[in-house]
Design a protein around this motif. Structure first.
Motif, PDB file in Angstrom:
ATOM      1  N   ASN A  39       0.816  -1.226   0.000  1.00  0.00           N
ATOM      2  CA  ASN A  39       0.000   0.000   0.000  1.00  0.00           C
ATOM      3  C   ASN A  39       0.846   1.270   0.000  1.00  0.00           C
ATOM      4  OD1 ASN A  39      -2.448  -1.450   0.160  1.00  0.00           O
ATOM      5  ND2 ASN A  39      -2.087  -1.762   2.358  1.00  0.00           N
ATOM      6  N   LYS A  40       2.152   1.115   0.092  1.00  0.00           N
ATOM      7  CA  LYS A  40       3.018   2.306   0.184  1.00  0.00           C
ATOM      8  C   LYS A  40       3.993   2.350  -0.986  1.00  0.00           C
ATOM      9  CE  LYS A  40       2.877   2.769   5.217  1.00  0.00           C
ATOM     10  NZ  LYS A  40       3.628   2.683   6.487  1.00  0.00           N
ATOM     11  N   GLN A  41       4.369   3.544  -1.399  1.00  0.00           N
ATOM     12  CA  GLN A  41       5.374   3.735  -2.459  1.00  0.00           C
ATOM     13  C   GLN A  41       6.545   4.516  -1.874  1.00  0.00           C
ATOM     14  OE1 GLN A  41       1.971   4.821  -3.406  1.00  0.00           O
ATOM     15  NE2 GLN A  41       1.666   2.711  -4.026  1.00  0.00           N
ATOM     16  N   PRO A  42       7.456   3.823  -1.179  1.00  0.00           N
ATOM     17  CA  PRO A  42       8.565   4.543  -0.548  1.00  0.00           C
ATOM     18  C   PRO A  42       9.494   5.200  -1.558  1.00  0.00           C
ATOM     19  CG  PRO A  42       8.690   2.169  -0.108  1.00  0.00           C
ATOM     20  CD  PRO A  42       7.492   2.384  -0.962  1.00  0.00           C
ATOM     21  N   GLY A  43      10.163   6.252  -1.095  1.00  0.00           N
ATOM     22  CA  GLY A  43      11.062   6.994  -1.973  1.00  0.00           C
ATOM     23  C   GLY A  43      12.370   6.268  -2.232  1.00  0.00           C
ATOM     24  N   ALA A  44      12.687   5.255  -1.431  1.00  0.00           N
ATOM     25  CA  ALA A  44      13.940   4.515  -1.588  1.00  0.00           C
ATOM     26  C   ALA A  44      13.633   3.016  -1.533  1.00  0.00           C
ATOM     27  CB  ALA A  44      14.899   4.886  -0.457  1.00  0.00           C
ATOM     28  N   ASP A  45      14.504   2.191  -2.172  1.00  0.00           N
ATOM     29  CA  ASP A  45      14.226   0.750  -2.164  1.00  0.00           C
ATOM     30  C   ASP A  45      14.618   0.141  -0.807  1.00  0.00           C
ATOM     31  OD1 ASP A  45      16.958   0.167  -2.148  1.00  0.00           O
ATOM     32  OD2 ASP A  45      17.061  -0.079  -4.318  1.00  0.00           O
ATOM     33  N   GLU A  46      14.330  -1.165  -0.644  1.00  0.00           N
ATOM     34  CA  GLU A  46      14.537  -1.820   0.659  1.00  0.00           C
ATOM     35  C   GLU A  46      15.998  -1.730   1.104  1.00  0.00           C
ATOM     36  OE1 GLU A  46      12.402  -2.853  -2.025  1.00  0.00           O
ATOM     37  OE2 GLU A  46      13.284  -4.858  -1.902  1.00  0.00           O
ATOM     38  N   GLU A  47      16.932  -1.930   0.147  1.00  0.00           N
ATOM     39  CA  GLU A  47      18.355  -1.905   0.515  1.00  0.00           C
ATOM     40  C   GLU A  47      18.757  -0.529   1.050  1.00  0.00           C
ATOM     41  OE1 GLU A  47      20.309  -4.359   0.767  1.00  0.00           O
ATOM     42  OE2 GLU A  47      19.330  -5.933  -0.416  1.00  0.00           O
ATOM     43  N   GLU A  60      26.269  -0.605  20.300  1.00  0.00           N
ATOM     44  CA  GLU A  60      26.189  -1.536  21.443  1.00  0.00           C
ATOM     45  C   GLU A  60      24.957  -2.440  21.382  1.00  0.00           C
ATOM     46  OE1 GLU A  60      26.381   1.755  21.588  1.00  0.00           O
ATOM     47  OE2 GLU A  60      24.975   2.599  23.066  1.00  0.00           O
ATOM     48  N   TRP A  61      24.075  -2.212  20.405  1.00  0.00           N
ATOM     49  CA  TRP A  61      22.909  -3.095  20.267  1.00  0.00           C
ATOM     50  C   TRP A  61      23.333  -4.312  19.423  1.00  0.00           C
ATOM     51  CZ3 TRP A  61      17.947   0.321  19.136  1.00  0.00           C
ATOM     52  CH2 TRP A  61      17.776   1.238  20.202  1.00  0.00           C
ATOM     53  N   THR A  62      24.206  -5.122  19.998  1.00  0.00           N
ATOM     54  CA  THR A  62      24.843  -6.188  19.219  1.00  0.00           C
ATOM     55  C   THR A  62      23.891  -7.322  18.847  1.00  0.00           C
ATOM     56  OG1 THR A  62      25.591  -7.093  21.320  1.00  0.00           O
ATOM     57  CG2 THR A  62      27.176  -5.776  20.090  1.00  0.00           C
ATOM     58  N   SER A  63      22.759  -7.434  19.531  1.00  0.00           N
ATOM     59  CA  SER A  63      21.821  -8.524  19.209  1.00  0.00           C
ATOM     60  C   SER A  63      20.835  -8.125  18.115  1.00  0.00           C
ATOM     61  CB  SER A  63      21.052  -8.939  20.466  1.00  0.00           C
ATOM     62  OG  SER A  63      20.269  -7.847  20.931  1.00  0.00           O
ATOM     63  N   VAL A  64      21.009  -6.907  17.570  1.00  0.00           N
ATOM     64  CA  VAL A  64      20.081  -6.409  16.552  1.00  0.00           C
ATOM     65  C   VAL A  64      20.768  -6.380  15.183  1.00  0.00           C
ATOM     66  CG1 VAL A  64      18.573  -4.492  15.861  1.00  0.00           C
ATOM     67  CG2 VAL A  64      18.949  -4.962  18.300  1.00  0.00           C
ATOM     68  N   THR A  65      20.116  -6.973  14.174  1.00  0.00           N
ATOM     69  CA  THR A  65      20.634  -6.893  12.800  1.00  0.00           C
ATOM     70  C   THR A  65      19.529  -6.340  11.901  1.00  0.00           C
ATOM     71  OG1 THR A  65      20.006  -9.195  12.475  1.00  0.00           O
ATOM     72  CG2 THR A  65      22.306  -8.780  12.966  1.00  0.00           C
ATOM     73  N   VAL A  66      19.934  -5.887  10.721  1.00  0.00           N
ATOM     74  CA  VAL A  66      18.992  -5.279   9.783  1.00  0.00           C
ATOM     75  C   VAL A  66      19.094  -6.004   8.443  1.00  0.00           C
ATOM     76  CG1 VAL A  66      18.262  -3.135   8.653  1.00  0.00           C
ATOM     77  CG2 VAL A  66      19.349  -3.044  10.908  1.00  0.00           C
ATOM     78  N   VAL A  67      17.946  -6.400   7.898  1.00  0.00           N
ATOM     79  CA  VAL A  67      17.923  -7.159   6.648  1.00  0.00           C
ATOM     80  C   VAL A  67      16.885  -6.532   5.714  1.00  0.00           C
ATOM     81  CG1 VAL A  67      17.311  -9.398   5.637  1.00  0.00           C
ATOM     82  CG2 VAL A  67      18.604  -9.320   7.770  1.00  0.00           C
ATOM     83  N   ALA A  68      17.213  -6.440   4.433  1.00  0.00           N
ATOM     84  CA  ALA A  68      16.233  -5.977   3.430  1.00  0.00           C
ATOM     85  C   ALA A  68      15.560  -7.192   2.812  1.00  0.00           C
ATOM     86  CB  ALA A  68      16.947  -5.172   2.354  1.00  0.00           C
ATOM     87  N   TRP A  69      14.233  -7.085   2.566  1.00  0.00           N
ATOM     88  CA  TRP A  69      13.484  -8.255   2.086  1.00  0.00           C
ATOM     89  C   TRP A  69      12.283  -7.767   1.293  1.00  0.00           C
ATOM     90  CZ3 TRP A  69      13.531 -13.204   1.175  1.00  0.00           C
ATOM     91  CH2 TRP A  69      12.380 -13.973   1.206  1.00  0.00           C
ATOM     92  N   SER A  70      12.031  -8.403   0.134  1.00  0.00           N
ATOM     93  CA  SER A  70      10.899  -7.941  -0.674  1.00  0.00           C
ATOM     94  C   SER A  70       9.757  -8.961  -0.733  1.00  0.00           C
ATOM     95  CB  SER A  70      11.379  -7.603  -2.091  1.00  0.00           C
ATOM     96  OG  SER A  70      11.955  -8.742  -2.676  1.00  0.00           O
ATOM     97  N   GLY A  71       9.886 -10.075   0.005  1.00  0.00           N
ATOM     98  CA  GLY A  71       8.813 -11.077   0.000  1.00  0.00           C
ATOM     99  C   GLY A  71       7.902 -10.947   1.208  1.00  0.00           C
ATOM    100  N   LEU A  72       7.176 -12.032   1.495  1.00  0.00           N
ATOM    101  CA  LEU A  72       6.302 -12.045   2.673  1.00  0.00           C
ATOM    102  C   LEU A  72       7.140 -12.125   3.948  1.00  0.00           C
ATOM    103  CD1 LEU A  72       3.376 -14.529   1.815  1.00  0.00           C
ATOM    104  CD2 LEU A  72       3.308 -12.031   1.862  1.00  0.00           C
ATOM    105  N   THR A  73       6.719 -11.400   4.958  1.00  0.00           N
ATOM    106  CA  THR A  73       7.402 -11.459   6.247  1.00  0.00           C
ATOM    107  C   THR A  73       7.405 -12.893   6.788  1.00  0.00           C
ATOM    108  OG1 THR A  73       6.916  -9.172   6.802  1.00  0.00           O
ATOM    109  CG2 THR A  73       7.241 -10.662   8.649  1.00  0.00           C
TER     110      THR A  73
END
Ligand code: ACO
Length: 143
Positions: A39-47, A60-73
């Motif tokens: 439903n949204k058209q973001p100005g930038a892609d997932e990456e 220091e938030w070592t247990s947190v990672t960030v991933v780009a994904w274009s499929g179903l959660t």
């Protein structure tokens, strides 16, 4: 347990970061999944949006990672042994929408937990940040 916090993050806000901050105390690992909301058209892609989230993540938030994904959660969760989806809710409208999304993800095998927004952040939204044309100032490690 590993948790996924999916969102559009267009852009990431203090409201999002508050959810991440609380989730990292509840779960062993948190993956911020920068995903696509049809439903949204973001100005930038997932990456690009993922790179923007990584840039504001305290080191220091070592247990947190960030991933780009274009499929179903739910697909990403099933492939990566994720036990739970985390979503923030600000108000009853969010709760209604999130309940629908959570029911679908539950039917695909992944439960959701809701974290209520802190009262002082409940008025924050990505739309407001885009409208103002700037991301609110970031202080190191504390949102
Ligand atoms: N405090 C303040 N603000 C918050 C908070 C909080 N705690 N939590 C969320 N927000 C705000 C955000 O700033 C954003 O504001 P906006 O509406 O002005 O943009 C809004 O709440 C929600 O945005 P996001 O959390 O960034 O992400 P979004 O709701 O667009 O993400 C999602 C949806 C999770 C990416 C979903 O589309 C998804 O899982 N997509 C992957 C594909 C998929 O699995 N689709 C299934 C769809 S099935 C169905 O729709 C029934």
């Amino acid at each position: 347990m590993r948790a996924v916090y999916p969102g559009t993050f267009d852009p990431v806000t203090p409201g999002h970061m508050d959810v991440v901050e609380r989730a990292r105390h509840l779960f062993d690992e948190v993956v911020v999944l920068v995903a696509v909301n049809s439903n949204k058209q973001p100005g930038a892609d997932e990456e690009e949006r993922a790179a923007a989230v990584r840039a504001v993540l305290p080191v220091e938030w070592t247990s947190v990672t960030v991933v780009a994904w274009s499929g179903l959660t739910a697909t990403w969760c099933r492939r990566h042994d994720v036990g739970v989806i985390v979503r923030g809710v600000r108000n009853t409208t969010d709760l209604q929408n999130e309940s629908r999304l959570a029911a679908m993800n539950q039917s695909l095998g992944v439960p959701t937990v809701f974290l209520p927004a802190q009262p002082e952040l409940a008025a924050v939204s990505s739309t407001a940040v885009r409208t103002l044309g700037k991301v609110p100032p970031v202080s190191s490690g504390r949102w």
